[in-house]
Design a protein around this motif. Structure first.
Motif, PDB file in Angstrom:
ATOM      1  N   PHE A 215     -10.410   6.120   3.757  1.00  0.00           N
ATOM      2  CA  PHE A 215      -8.969   5.856   3.654  1.00  0.00           C
ATOM      3  C   PHE A 215      -8.682   4.401   3.313  1.00  0.00           C
ATOM      4  CE2 PHE A 215      -4.548   5.688   5.319  1.00  0.00           C
ATOM      5  CZ  PHE A 215      -4.037   6.703   4.518  1.00  0.00           C
ATOM      6  N   ASP A 216      -9.714   3.598   3.019  1.00  0.00           N
ATOM      7  CA  ASP A 216      -9.537   2.182   2.708  1.00  0.00           C
ATOM      8  C   ASP A 216      -9.320   1.993   1.210  1.00  0.00           C
ATOM      9  OD1 ASP A 216      -9.503  -0.545   2.555  1.00  0.00           O
ATOM     10  OD2 ASP A 216     -11.616  -0.807   3.069  1.00  0.00           O
ATOM     11  N   ALA A 217      -8.077   1.866   0.798  1.00  0.00           N
ATOM     12  CA  ALA A 217      -7.762   1.721  -0.627  1.00  0.00           C
ATOM     13  C   ALA A 217      -8.241   0.388  -1.194  1.00  0.00           C
ATOM     14  CB  ALA A 217      -6.263   1.862  -0.848  1.00  0.00           C
TER      15      ALA A 217
ATOM     16  N   MET B  52       0.845  -1.172   0.000  1.00  0.00           N
ATOM     17  CA  MET B  52       0.000   0.000   0.000  1.00  0.00           C
ATOM     18  C   MET B  52       0.887   1.231   0.000  1.00  0.00           C
ATOM     19  SD  MET B  52      -2.577   1.657   2.831  1.00  0.00           S
ATOM     20  CE  MET B  52      -4.050   0.735   2.608  1.00  0.00           C
ATOM     21  N   LEU B  53       0.498   2.195  -0.810  1.00  0.00           N
ATOM     22  CA  LEU B  53       1.108   3.517  -0.769  1.00  0.00           C
ATOM     23  C   LEU B  53       0.128   4.431  -0.058  1.00  0.00           C
ATOM     24  CD1 LEU B  53       2.344   3.875  -4.453  1.00  0.00           C
ATOM     25  CD2 LEU B  53       3.711   3.309  -2.449  1.00  0.00           C
ATOM     26  N   ALA B  54       0.612   5.239   0.836  1.00  0.00           N
ATOM     27  CA  ALA B  54      -0.292   6.111   1.587  1.00  0.00           C
ATOM     28  C   ALA B  54       0.378   7.439   1.864  1.00  0.00           C
ATOM     29  CB  ALA B  54      -0.704   5.455   2.892  1.00  0.00           C
ATOM     30  N   ARG B  55      -0.456   8.468   1.948  1.00  0.00           N
ATOM     31  CA  ARG B  55      -0.002   9.797   2.337  1.00  0.00           C
ATOM     32  C   ARG B  55      -0.959  10.276   3.415  1.00  0.00           C
ATOM     33  NH1 ARG B  55      -1.822  14.758   1.674  1.00  0.00           N
ATOM     34  NH2 ARG B  55      -3.402  14.141   0.174  1.00  0.00           N
ATOM     35  N   GLN B  56      -0.424  10.689   4.521  1.00  0.00           N
ATOM     36  CA  GLN B  56      -1.250  11.179   5.613  1.00  0.00           C
ATOM     37  C   GLN B  56      -1.838  12.537   5.255  1.00  0.00           C
ATOM     38  OE1 GLN B  56      -2.124   9.636   8.406  1.00  0.00           O
ATOM     39  NE2 GLN B  56      -0.982   7.848   7.772  1.00  0.00           N
ATOM     40  N   GLY B  57      -3.056  12.764   5.707  1.00  0.00           N
ATOM     41  CA  GLY B  57      -3.692  14.060   5.500  1.00  0.00           C
ATOM     42  C   GLY B  57      -3.301  15.025   6.598  1.00  0.00           C
ATOM     43  N   THR B  58      -3.692  16.264   6.421  1.00  0.00           N
ATOM     44  CA  THR B  58      -3.458  17.299   7.410  1.00  0.00           C
ATOM     45  C   THR B  58      -4.814  17.760   7.909  1.00  0.00           C
ATOM     46  OG1 THR B  58      -1.495  17.999   6.213  1.00  0.00           O
ATOM     47  CG2 THR B  58      -2.385  19.537   7.829  1.00  0.00           C
TER      48      THR B  58
ATOM     49  N   GLY C  32      -8.090  19.289   8.707  1.00  0.00           N
ATOM     50  CA  GLY C  32      -8.753  20.485   8.246  1.00  0.00           C
ATOM     51  C   GLY C  32      -8.207  21.070   6.958  1.00  0.00           C
ATOM     52  N   GLN C  33      -7.141  20.481   6.392  1.00  0.00           N
ATOM     53  CA  GLN C  33      -6.546  21.032   5.173  1.00  0.00           C
ATOM     54  C   GLN C  33      -6.590  20.063   4.001  1.00  0.00           C
ATOM     55  OE1 GLN C  33      -2.599  22.363   6.028  1.00  0.00           O
ATOM     56  NE2 GLN C  33      -3.261  23.821   7.569  1.00  0.00           N
ATOM     57  N   ALA C  34      -6.286  18.802   4.235  1.00  0.00           N
ATOM     58  CA  ALA C  34      -6.242  17.831   3.140  1.00  0.00           C
ATOM     59  C   ALA C  34      -6.494  16.432   3.693  1.00  0.00           C
ATOM     60  CB  ALA C  34      -4.883  17.868   2.450  1.00  0.00           C
ATOM     61  N   TYR C  35      -7.207  15.647   2.933  1.00  0.00           N
ATOM     62  CA  TYR C  35      -7.453  14.266   3.313  1.00  0.00           C
ATOM     63  C   TYR C  35      -6.266  13.397   2.916  1.00  0.00           C
ATOM     64  CZ  TYR C  35     -12.274  15.684   3.997  1.00  0.00           C
ATOM     65  OH  TYR C  35     -13.395  16.314   4.432  1.00  0.00           O
ATOM     66  N   GLY C  36      -6.126  12.272   3.590  1.00  0.00           N
ATOM     67  CA  GLY C  36      -5.085  11.330   3.241  1.00  0.00           C
ATOM     68  C   GLY C  36      -5.397  10.662   1.910  1.00  0.00           C
ATOM     69  N   ALA C  37      -4.397  10.037   1.313  1.00  0.00           N
ATOM     70  CA  ALA C  37      -4.561   9.335   0.044  1.00  0.00           C
ATOM     71  C   ALA C  37      -3.936   7.954   0.176  1.00  0.00           C
ATOM     72  CB  ALA C  37      -3.905  10.108  -1.087  1.00  0.00           C
ATOM     73  N   ALA C  38      -4.531   6.964  -0.499  1.00  0.00           N
ATOM     74  CA  ALA C  38      -3.985   5.612  -0.420  1.00  0.00           C
ATOM     75  C   ALA C  38      -4.219   4.876  -1.730  1.00  0.00           C
ATOM     76  CB  ALA C  38      -4.629   4.846   0.729  1.00  0.00           C
TER      77      ALA C  38
ATOM     78  N   SER D  21      -6.100  -0.425  -6.791  1.00  0.00           N
ATOM     79  CA  SER D  21      -7.212   0.142  -6.020  1.00  0.00           C
ATOM     80  C   SER D  21      -6.799   1.497  -5.473  1.00  0.00           C
ATOM     81  CB  SER D  21      -7.584  -0.775  -4.854  1.00  0.00           C
ATOM     82  OG  SER D  21      -7.989  -2.032  -5.330  1.00  0.00           O
ATOM     83  N   LEU D  22      -7.757   2.410  -5.447  1.00  0.00           N
ATOM     84  CA  LEU D  22      -7.511   3.755  -4.918  1.00  0.00           C
ATOM     85  C   LEU D  22      -8.557   4.091  -3.867  1.00  0.00           C
ATOM     86  CD1 LEU D  22      -6.921   5.603  -8.313  1.00  0.00           C
ATOM     87  CD2 LEU D  22      -5.179   4.771  -6.733  1.00  0.00           C
ATOM     88  N   ALA D  23      -8.138   4.763  -2.814  1.00  0.00           N
ATOM     89  CA  ALA D  23      -9.083   5.201  -1.789  1.00  0.00           C
ATOM     90  C   ALA D  23     -10.008   6.250  -2.391  1.00  0.00           C
ATOM     91  CB  ALA D  23      -8.333   5.786  -0.595  1.00  0.00           C
ATOM     92  N   HIS D  24     -11.296   6.138  -2.067  1.00  0.00           N
ATOM     93  CA  HIS D  24     -12.277   7.102  -2.581  1.00  0.00           C
ATOM     94  C   HIS D  24     -13.373   7.280  -1.537  1.00  0.00           C
ATOM     95  CE1 HIS D  24     -14.421   9.346  -5.645  1.00  0.00           C
ATOM     96  NE2 HIS D  24     -15.520   8.729  -5.266  1.00  0.00           N
ATOM     97  N   GLY D  25     -13.363   8.384  -0.875  1.00  0.00           N
ATOM     98  CA  GLY D  25     -14.376   8.658   0.146  1.00  0.00           C
ATOM     99  C   GLY D  25     -14.004   8.161   1.524  1.00  0.00           C
TER     100      GLY D  25
END
Length: 91
Positions: free
Chosen positions: A43-45, A1-7, A9-15, A37-41
């Motif tokens: 954080f579960d990719a 899995m590739l993931a990026r943590q969100g910040t 109130g500024q940005a959601y995480g991506a996976a 597979s991509l996370a959509h809505g």
């Protein structure tokens, strides 16, 4: 899995997940597949398979079992498929 943590109130995480496996058990012959597979809505990719590539050359968008060279499906009743050429013209 590739993931990026969100910040907060500024940005959601991506996976995203990339799953390489075998799609058919045929003696010693290799029948490979790659599911993306991509996370959509959420954080579960793993919950949103967007693309499947089979070693037979079949490609599936919205399906994990493409039955043709390009197989596109959607569970959304209000969808359309548009194909454009290199000039941007609908074909």
């Amino acid at each position: 899995m590739l993931a990026r943590q969100g910040t907060g109130g500024q940005a959601y995480g991506a996976a995203a997940t990339f799953n390489l496996s075998r799609y058919e058990n045929s003696s010693v012959n290799s029948r490979s597949r790659l599911d993306i597979s991509l996370a959509h809505g959420s954080f579960d990719a793993n919950s949103n398979n967007v693309l499947t590539l089979l070693s037979s050359g079949n490609v599936g968008i919205g399906t994990t079992a493409p039955g043709a060279k390009l197989y596109i499906t959607s569970s959304d009743a209000d969808y359309s498929t548009e194909i454009y050429n290199s000039r941007g013209d609908a074909t």
